[in-house]
Design a protein around this motif. Sequence first.
Motif, mmCIF file in Angstrom:
data_model
loop_
_atom_site.group_PDB
_atom_site.id
_atom_site.type_symbol
_atom_site.label_atom_id
_atom_site.label_comp_id
_atom_site.label_asym_id
_atom_site.label_seq_id
_atom_site.Cartn_x
_atom_site.Cartn_y
_atom_site.Cartn_z
ATOM 1 N N LEU A 173 0.793 -1.231 0.019
ATOM 2 C CA LEU A 173 -0.056 0.053 -0.036
ATOM 3 C C LEU A 173 0.790 1.446 0.112
ATOM 4 O O LEU A 173 0.414 2.214 -0.446
ATOM 5 C CB LEU A 173 -0.827 -0.075 1.195
ATOM 6 C CG LEU A 173 -2.109 -0.915 1.301
ATOM 7 C CD1 LEU A 173 -2.728 -0.810 2.624
ATOM 8 C CD2 LEU A 173 -2.974 -1.074 -0.062
ATOM 9 N N ALA A 177 0.544 4.122 -2.832
ATOM 10 C CA ALA A 177 0.300 5.397 -2.486
ATOM 11 C C ALA A 177 1.330 6.375 -3.351
ATOM 12 O O ALA A 177 0.985 7.501 -3.682
ATOM 13 C CB ALA A 177 0.249 5.640 -1.118
ATOM 14 N N GLN A 180 0.527 6.199 -6.906
ATOM 15 C CA GLN A 180 -0.717 7.089 -7.064
ATOM 16 C C GLN A 180 -0.304 8.651 -7.163
ATOM 17 O O GLN A 180 -0.774 9.463 -8.025
ATOM 18 C CB GLN A 180 -1.744 6.909 -6.169
ATOM 19 C CG GLN A 180 -3.212 7.578 -6.288
ATOM 20 C CD GLN A 180 -4.366 7.375 -4.958
ATOM 21 O OE1 GLN A 180 -3.787 6.638 -4.113
ATOM 22 N NE2 GLN A 180 -5.260 8.134 -5.164
ATOM 23 N N ASP A 208 -5.130 -3.613 -4.309
ATOM 24 C CA ASP A 208 -5.944 -2.643 -3.616
ATOM 25 C C ASP A 208 -5.527 -1.289 -3.748
ATOM 26 O O ASP A 208 -6.304 -0.296 -3.959
ATOM 27 C CB ASP A 208 -6.118 -2.991 -2.111
ATOM 28 C CG ASP A 208 -6.835 -4.339 -1.867
ATOM 29 O OD1 ASP A 208 -7.399 -4.585 -2.646
ATOM 30 O OD2 ASP A 208 -6.804 -4.611 -0.584
ATOM 31 N N ALA A 209 -4.237 -1.108 -4.021
ATOM 32 C CA ALA A 209 -3.846 0.186 -4.142
ATOM 33 C C ALA A 209 -4.257 0.993 -5.590
ATOM 34 O O ALA A 209 -4.382 1.977 -5.784
ATOM 35 C CB ALA A 209 -2.267 0.458 -3.759
ATOM 36 N N ALA A 211 -6.838 0.074 -7.392
ATOM 37 C CA ALA A 211 -8.186 0.146 -7.292
ATOM 38 C C ALA A 211 -8.494 1.661 -6.743
ATOM 39 O O ALA A 211 -9.271 2.560 -6.867
ATOM 40 C CB ALA A 211 -8.773 -1.002 -6.417
ATOM 41 N N LYS A 212 -7.747 1.703 -5.484
ATOM 42 C CA LYS A 212 -7.947 3.216 -5.083
ATOM 43 C C LYS A 212 -7.405 4.301 -5.758
ATOM 44 O O LYS A 212 -7.900 5.465 -5.683
ATOM 45 C CB LYS A 212 -7.007 2.990 -3.505
ATOM 46 C CG LYS A 212 -7.245 4.522 -2.765
ATOM 47 C CD LYS A 212 -6.603 4.454 -1.429
ATOM 48 C CE LYS A 212 -6.574 5.615 -0.708
ATOM 49 N NZ LYS A 212 -5.891 5.740 0.556
ATOM 50 N N ALA A 213 -6.447 4.081 -6.665
ATOM 51 C CA ALA A 213 -5.918 5.163 -7.427
ATOM 52 C C ALA A 213 -6.707 5.048 -8.735
ATOM 53 O O ALA A 213 -6.243 6.027 -9.677
ATOM 54 C CB ALA A 213 -4.463 4.982 -7.792
#
Length: 359
Positions: A173, A177, A180, A208-209, A211-213
Amino acid sequence: MRRKLTLKDVSRESGLSTFTVSRALAGAEGVSKESREAVLRVAEEMGYVPNLAAQKLRGVASSTIAVITAGTSNAYYLDMMNGIQAVAQDMDQTVVLTDIAIGGVYDIGRERQTIQRLLEGRVGGVISTLTLLPESVKRLEDWEIPIVFVDSSPPEELPYVPSVTTDNYNASLLVGAHLQSHAFQDWLLLVYPPIWSSRKERERGLRDAAAKAGATIEVVEAGNNAASASKALRDCLGRRGGRLPDILIAGNNPILLGAFQVARERNTIIPDNMAMVCFDDFPFAPYLDPPVTVLNERSEEIGRLSAHMLTEIMSAQIEARKAGKPAAPIYTNEHQLQVPVDLVVRRSCGCPDPTRSRS
């Protein structure tokens, strides 16, 4: 803990004299082929392991630590060994190294052979960088040999076995980040097989990272070596019509080497045409062109912690034997450690080089 079998047990079960059994197990002359095969078959069926340490007068077995690696081309292991050796030297212990994934290719037969040799040598304890078969761990337990896993988890069936690892999910993560922040939209993870247990959580964290970005991520599996990584990346780029990802994430430094080879073949400029980051720091990362952004997992610290943990367990066994008590290794919740990580930012990810002076 079951009673340890002796030469007399094999003799009784095979119907042959202890002299014949001893010579058969040692591979000595003077034993017929039929008798030798019978002894070896009975010994295997009973689970008997000859004590070669005693036969060859190698001294006190409890002073020897065996480190099982999985491909010594990875610089991670070199730093880890420095940490283990530093502790072993202070404790007046001997460290032996054995590899069950030569060239980054895991071999189940080599694992079983290695465990057999460690049992025969009556090592005092084991540090393993790869998740072993449950049967391998159980065999060590049967002979009161403790084990600590580093950079890998114990078998799922044996979660109580000690380990010193990275929190790979949150480490990923952290990497994600940073990606991103660069607004990368097309991520490619070039990674080793899942037999290395860190793969699962690293991949999950990056997915997961991404998807968040709002980014896409493609996972490409390679063997755990540079040559396989190069081939896997070439094949991937062929499927993509030669289109490069915005960012390539290398699972470790042998895989990074393979990716650099492909980049050189294609005259790819890093990070202008494709950025790169890598799990696991290595000594020459700052000196490549461009210097490589890495996730520093503090492998030397992990080595020191695992060696301290193992020697504490071994010392408790020695005291138990002196007191005439059972000497099976005792594991507690304190024997499950996770080491924090650092993201070391350099130019390969597209950041300015923090070591360069500004006018």
